[in-house]
Structure formats: C-alpha cells, structure tokens
Design a protein around this motif. Structure first.
Motif, PDB file in Angstrom:
ATOM      1  N   ARG A  32       0.833  -1.195   0.000  1.00 61.79           N
ATOM      2  CA  ARG A  32       0.000   0.000   0.000  1.00 61.79           C
ATOM      3  C   ARG A  32       0.870   1.248   0.000  1.00 61.79           C
ATOM      4  N   VAL A  33       0.251   2.375  -0.196  1.00 62.79           N
ATOM      5  CA  VAL A  33       0.926   3.662  -0.231  1.00 62.79           C
ATOM      6  C   VAL A  33       1.175   4.135   1.197  1.00 62.79           C
ATOM      7  N   GLY A  34       2.342   4.700   1.453  1.00 64.58           N
ATOM      8  CA  GLY A  34       2.605   5.259   2.768  1.00 64.58           C
ATOM      9  C   GLY A  34       4.082   5.399   3.058  1.00 64.58           C
ATOM     10  N   THR A  35       4.399   5.442   4.348  1.00 63.49           N
ATOM     11  CA  THR A  35       5.765   5.598   4.825  1.00 63.49           C
ATOM     12  C   THR A  35       6.164   4.364   5.617  1.00 63.49           C
ATOM     13  N   VAL A  36       7.363   3.844   5.342  1.00 64.37           N
ATOM     14  CA  VAL A  36       7.864   2.685   6.080  1.00 64.37           C
ATOM     15  C   VAL A  36       8.319   3.156   7.457  1.00 64.37           C
ATOM     16  N   ALA A  37       7.840   2.457   8.478  1.00 61.88           N
ATOM     17  CA  ALA A  37       8.186   2.810   9.859  1.00 61.88           C
ATOM     18  C   ALA A  37       8.618   1.553  10.611  1.00 61.88           C
ATOM     19  N   THR A  38       9.550   1.719  11.531  1.00 58.56           N
ATOM     20  CA  THR A  38       9.995   0.626  12.387  1.00 58.56           C
ATOM     21  C   THR A  38       9.343   0.791  13.754  1.00 58.56           C
ATOM     22  N   LEU A  43       9.737  -4.703  14.101  1.00 55.17           N
ATOM     23  CA  LEU A  43       8.521  -4.771  13.295  1.00 55.17           C
ATOM     24  C   LEU A  43       8.509  -3.620  12.295  1.00 55.17           C
ATOM     25  N   LEU A  44       8.428  -3.966  10.992  1.00 55.45           N
ATOM     26  CA  LEU A  44       8.320  -2.968   9.926  1.00 55.45           C
ATOM     27  C   LEU A  44       6.871  -2.892   9.490  1.00 55.45           C
ATOM     28  N   GLN A  45       6.374  -1.694   9.230  1.00 54.70           N
ATOM     29  CA  GLN A  45       5.033  -1.546   8.700  1.00 54.70           C
ATOM     30  C   GLN A  45       4.968  -0.298   7.841  1.00 54.70           C
ATOM     31  N   VAL A  46       3.894  -0.202   7.066  1.00 52.29           N
ATOM     32  CA  VAL A  46       3.675   0.981   6.243  1.00 52.29           C
ATOM     33  C   VAL A  46       2.527   1.763   6.851  1.00 52.29           C
TER      34      VAL A  46
END
Length: 190
Positions: A32-38, A43-46
């Motif tokens: 999906r569209v967004g920013t990768v965050a830790t 744990l990585l998520q968008v």
C-alpha cells in the motif's frame, strides 16, 4: 521512506512484517501507499499519510487508484495518489476510466477481451493519464503504455490473501497457490 504498492524494500537483518508489507522470494514489498516505519526495533510496517494538496492530475502523469466498477467496455478507477516526487496523496479521489483498448498493449494479440480477466473491484492499479473524458468518465487512463503499469496489489477471491504476479496475465494466491487472471504490473524497484 515513502513507498507505493509494489515498491521493493532494501532491508537488512531479520524483521517482522506488519501492515502494508509482504514477502515474496525472500524480498520485501509494499502492498500500500505510505511511509515505512519501524516499531519496537523489529517490526516494519507501512503507515498511511494523507495530505491536503491542491495539485490536479495531468496528462502524462502516473497514478495509483482503486478499481471501483467493471463493465463490458471499461474499468472505473478512483485515483488516490499522483506518482510524483514525493508522491501526492489526494484528500478526495478523482474519477478515472480505463477503456478496454487501453489495458493491454495493441501488439498483444493473445490478450483477453473481458474486463474481469484484467482487473477486479478492489484491485490497486498503477496507470498513466492519457486524456480527459466527460464528467462521468473523468481522466482517461492506460496500462498498455508500460510494463510497470497494471495491477500492483490484489487479494485472492477465495482466501483474501495477497496475490503475487507470475506471468503477464496471471497472479497467484500467496497462501494457497490458486491462480487468478489479472493484468499485473511488473514490480518496480522504487
């Protein structure tokens, strides 16, 4: 880091995948569209971000949108992202229409003619704006121009799991191996 569906992430080390990410052939991709965050160092998520932006889509621009309707002649798409640097997340979607003749390259004589063999409602699609139609059509779109245009994210009809492209006209369920017809976009290295 900003990502779009199909973006390949360069990740080192062992990480857990959260929302908006999936693994294929040992590589990690955004769904999906967004920013990768830790989160919690492992744990990585968008995370999605919407901005209030006054830019309008224009001819020649690449967009990301969601398939909202299918007919025998066209696919209706809600345009939600303009692929610019950085990407522009539209507060309200614009209407887009993908006509049957603009889905597959004209030289592709084996391409299916049925719309539901190219896309389905809910699919996330990358397309290019090729014109402006009337008020009901909105922007005219094409996925036939470039191999990186087409379905960038879709879910299996029977399991709800992400589909992964396996050929120019098929995707496979990441969990069961069930094949479904689509016009997948070639994964991008963005």
């Amino acid at each position: 880091m900003q990502v779009l569906p199909g973006s390949l992430l360069q990740v080192t080390g062992d990480v857990e995948l959260g929302e908006g990410l999936y693994r294929r052939n040992g590589c990690i991709y955004a769904s999906r569209v967004g920013t990768v965050a830790t989160v919690d160092d492992k744990l990585l998520q968008v995370t999605s971000r919407r901005t209030n932006h006054s830019l309008l889509p224009s001819i020649g621009q690449t967009i990301i949108g969601t398939v909202t309707r299918l007919t025998t002649r066209y696919v209706g798409i809600d345009i939600s992202v303009l692929e610019t640097t950085p990407p522009v997340y539209l507060e309200e979607p614009f209407k887009g229409t993908l006509r049957g003749q603009d889905i597959w390259p004209p030289e592709d004589k084996e391409a299916p003619t049925q719309m539901n063999l190219a896309m389905r409602p809910g699919d996330l699609v990358r397309a290019r704006i090729i014109g402006v139609g009337d008020a009901s059509a909105g922007f005219l779109l094409s996925t036939a121009i470039d191999e990186t245009l087409g379905v960038v994210f879709s879910k299996c009809a029977s399991t709800g799991e992400p589909l992964v492209p396996i050929s120019w006209n098929e995707m496979v369920c990441s969990k069961t191996g069930i094949k479904e017809h689509r016009k997948p976009a070639k994964p991008s290295n963005k």
